[in-house]
Design an enzyme around this catalytic site. Structure first.
Site, mmCIF file in Angstrom:
data_model
loop_
_atom_site.group_PDB
_atom_site.id
_atom_site.type_symbol
_atom_site.label_atom_id
_atom_site.label_comp_id
_atom_site.label_asym_id
_atom_site.label_seq_id
_atom_site.Cartn_x
_atom_site.Cartn_y
_atom_site.Cartn_z
ATOM 1 N N LYS A 35 24.507 12.860 -35.143
ATOM 2 C CA LYS A 35 25.282 11.477 -34.478
ATOM 3 C C LYS A 35 25.551 10.624 -35.650
ATOM 4 C CE LYS A 35 22.544 8.226 -31.947
ATOM 5 N NZ LYS A 35 23.042 6.938 -32.446
ATOM 6 N N ASP A 62 28.763 8.859 -30.812
ATOM 7 C CA ASP A 62 27.538 8.404 -29.563
ATOM 8 C C ASP A 62 28.562 7.097 -29.210
ATOM 9 O OD1 ASP A 62 26.107 6.674 -28.750
ATOM 10 O OD2 ASP A 62 24.716 6.294 -30.166
ATOM 11 N N LEU A 63 29.773 6.701 -28.895
ATOM 12 C CA LEU A 63 29.881 5.571 -28.152
ATOM 13 C C LEU A 63 29.900 5.047 -27.211
ATOM 14 C CD1 LEU A 63 33.294 6.493 -31.394
ATOM 15 C CD2 LEU A 63 31.505 5.392 -31.716
ATOM 16 N N LYS A 64 29.593 5.544 -26.711
ATOM 17 C CA LYS A 64 29.580 5.069 -24.714
ATOM 18 C C LYS A 64 30.219 4.257 -24.385
ATOM 19 C CE LYS A 64 24.381 4.611 -26.849
ATOM 20 N NZ LYS A 64 23.991 4.116 -27.735
ATOM 21 N N PHE A 65 31.071 5.033 -24.341
ATOM 22 C CA PHE A 65 32.052 4.325 -24.188
ATOM 23 C C PHE A 65 31.865 3.605 -22.693
ATOM 24 C CE2 PHE A 65 34.581 8.687 -26.458
ATOM 25 C CZ PHE A 65 34.469 7.631 -27.513
ATOM 26 N N HIS A 66 32.526 2.734 -21.986
ATOM 27 C CA HIS A 66 32.539 1.862 -20.818
ATOM 28 C C HIS A 66 34.159 1.064 -20.263
ATOM 29 C CE1 HIS A 66 30.245 -0.796 -18.085
ATOM 30 N NE2 HIS A 66 30.868 -0.470 -17.812
ATOM 31 N N ASP A 67 34.773 1.825 -19.099
ATOM 32 C CA ASP A 67 36.376 1.040 -19.621
ATOM 33 C C ASP A 67 36.444 1.490 -18.208
ATOM 34 O OD1 ASP A 67 37.816 -0.083 -19.811
ATOM 35 O OD2 ASP A 67 37.485 0.071 -22.299
ATOM 36 N N ILE A 68 38.287 1.457 -17.817
ATOM 37 C CA ILE A 68 38.944 1.500 -16.496
ATOM 38 C C ILE A 68 39.087 3.662 -17.095
ATOM 39 C CG2 ILE A 68 39.959 -0.748 -16.237
ATOM 40 C CD1 ILE A 68 42.750 1.248 -17.119
ATOM 41 N N THR A 119 17.143 1.381 -23.367
ATOM 42 C CA THR A 119 15.600 0.852 -23.798
ATOM 43 C C THR A 119 15.659 -0.446 -24.198
ATOM 44 O OG1 THR A 119 15.734 2.264 -25.922
ATOM 45 C CG2 THR A 119 15.028 3.276 -23.438
ATOM 46 N N GLN A 189 11.159 0.929 -33.007
ATOM 47 C CA GLN A 189 10.905 1.756 -32.145
ATOM 48 C C GLN A 189 9.928 1.654 -30.980
ATOM 49 O OE1 GLN A 189 13.092 3.746 -30.462
ATOM 50 N NE2 GLN A 189 14.826 4.329 -31.880
ATOM 51 N N GLY A 209 16.173 9.879 -36.174
ATOM 52 C CA GLY A 209 16.550 8.898 -37.712
ATOM 53 C C GLY A 209 16.228 8.822 -39.079
ATOM 54 N N ARG A 210 15.361 7.351 -38.542
ATOM 55 C CA ARG A 210 15.252 6.930 -39.983
ATOM 56 C C ARG A 210 13.849 8.445 -39.894
ATOM 57 N NH1 ARG A 210 15.069 1.668 -37.502
ATOM 58 N NH2 ARG A 210 14.855 2.978 -35.766
HETATM 59 O O1 C5P Z 1 16.319 6.209 -37.058
HETATM 60 P P1 C5P Z 1 15.634 6.314 -34.846
HETATM 61 O O2 C5P Z 1 14.794 7.879 -35.143
HETATM 62 O O3 C5P Z 1 15.026 5.057 -34.820
HETATM 63 O O4 C5P Z 1 17.531 6.700 -34.868
HETATM 64 C C1 C5P Z 1 17.413 7.086 -33.533
HETATM 65 C C2 C5P Z 1 18.823 6.780 -33.161
HETATM 66 O O5 C5P Z 1 18.798 7.315 -31.680
HETATM 67 C C3 C5P Z 1 19.597 5.415 -33.428
HETATM 68 O O6 C5P Z 1 20.779 6.086 -33.886
HETATM 69 C C4 C5P Z 1 19.452 4.710 -32.283
HETATM 70 O O7 C5P Z 1 20.521 3.665 -32.008
HETATM 71 C C5 C5P Z 1 19.651 5.637 -30.835
HETATM 72 N N1 C5P Z 1 18.709 5.196 -29.828
HETATM 73 C C6 C5P Z 1 17.528 4.585 -29.907
HETATM 74 N N2 C5P Z 1 17.588 4.116 -28.621
HETATM 75 C C7 C5P Z 1 17.974 4.893 -27.532
HETATM 76 C C8 C5P Z 1 19.112 4.808 -27.084
HETATM 77 C C9 C5P Z 1 19.878 4.884 -28.680
HETATM 78 O O8 C5P Z 1 17.194 5.276 -30.474
HETATM 79 N N3 C5P Z 1 17.151 4.272 -26.141
#
Ligand code: C5P
Length: 232
Positions: A35, A62-68, A119, A189, A209-210
Site C-alpha cells: 500500500k 491509498d489516496l482516498k479521492f473525494h471531489d466532483i 475509524t 491502533q 504496516g508497522r
Molecule cells: O502500521 P499499521 O498496521 O497500523 O498501518 C495500517 C495502515 O492502514 C496505515 O497506512 C493506516 O493509515 C491505514 N489505516 C488504518 N485504519 C483505518 C484506515 C487506514 O490503520 N481505519
C-alpha cells in the site's frame, strides 16, 4: 463462507523511496501486495508506484479521492495509468461521484473500494458534521451507496466485517486495516483483530504496516502473517 482467500497488503508508510525499496527488498517474495499512501505518494508521486511494479508487486494506491465526479473519475484513471492495481475513494462523495469512479475503474481495469467512516471518527464527530451519531449505521449506509454505484468493495474495520458480509454478501470486497498479529504491539491502533480472525470473518485483504515493516526480520513477520491467512 468468503469465496476468495485473504491476502496481505503491507503498508509502506515511509518518507523516502530508499526506505521503501529497502523494506521491499528485505521482505522479498513474502511481500506480494503493498500500500502506497499519502505520505510516500506526496513526496515521490508515481515513482513510488512504479518501483513496486518494476519489482513485480501489486499496488494499492491509498489516496482516498473525494471531489466532483469528473475529477475523481480522472484520478481513478490516472491511478490505473501509473500502474496501481487497487485504489480508493471516499463513499461520502455521494452516488454520482461513486458511479463516475466505478465506471472509470471498470474501463481502466483497476479495483476500486470506498472508505466509509474513518475509524478516527466517533459518534460525536458525526454529529458535528450533521450526520446521525452512529458510526456503524453510517458505515453500512455508505457501503450500500458504494455497492449500488458499482464499487468492488469498501475499506472497513475488522469489527465491521460481519455486518458488511450480512448486508452486502461474500462477493463485496472488504479491505481491512487495524490488524495486529497475536503478541504484537498495538502502536496507535485501538480496536484490533488478528490476521487469522479477520480472514475467518471474511476479509479479502488485510492491511498491516508497522508489525511487518518495523520488525527485526520483516520477511519472517510477513510470512508469519500470511501463514495465519491460510486455513490449516
Ligand atoms: O502500521 P499499521 O498496521 O497500523 O498501518 C495500517 C495502515 O492502514 C496505515 O497506512 C493506516 O493509515 C491505514 N489505516 C488504518 N485504519 C483505518 C484506515 C487506514 O490503520 N481505519
Amino acid at each position: 463462507m468468503p469465496s476468495s482467500a485473504t491476502e496481505l497488503i503491507i503498508a509502506l508508510d515511509v518518507d523516502t523511496l530508499d526506505e521503501a525499496r529497502d523494506i521491499v527488498h528485505r521482505i522479498g517474495p513474502a511481500g506480494v501486495w503493498y500500500k502506497v499512501g499519502k505520505q510516500l505518494f506526496t513526496r515521490h508521486g508515481p515513482d513510488s508506484v512504479r518501483f513496486l511494479k518494476a519489482a513485480g508487486k501489486q499496488v494499492f494506491l491509498d489516496l482516498k479521492f473525494h471531489d466532483i465526479p469528473n475529477t475523481v473519475a480522472q484520478a481513478v484513471r490516472a491511478a490505473a495509468a501509473i500502474g496501481a492495481d487497487l485504489t480508493n475513494v471516499h463513499a461520502s462523495g455521494g452516488p454520482a461521484m461513486l458511479a463516475a469512479a466505478a465506471q472509470a475503474a471498470f474501463e481502466s481495469h483497476i479495483l476500486l473500494v470506498a472508505v466509509t467512516v474513518l475509524t478516527s471518527l466517533g459518534n460525536s464527530d458525526l454529529q458535528a458534521i450533521g450526520c446521525p451519531p452512529d458510526t456503524g449505521a453510517q458505515a453500512l449506509r455508505l457501503a450500500g451507496l458504494a455497492k449500488d454505484a458499482g464499487c468492488h468493495g469498501v475499506v472497513c474495520s475488522a469489527h465491521e466485517i460481519a455486518a458488511m458480509r450480512d448486508a452486502y454478501g461474500d462477493a463485496f470486497m472488504l479491505v481491512v486495516p487495524g490488524i495486529r498479529p497475536a503478541g504484537a504491539g498495538l502502536d496507535d491502533q485501538k480496536r484490533v483483530m488478528t490476521p487469522a480472525a479477520a480472514a475467518a470473518a471474511g476479509a479479502r485483504f488485510i492491511v498491516v504496516g508497522r508489525p511487518v515493516t518495523q520488525a527485526a526480520d520483516p520477511a519472517a513477520a510477513a510470512a508469519a502473517v500470511r501463514a495465519e491467512l491460510t486455513p490449516a
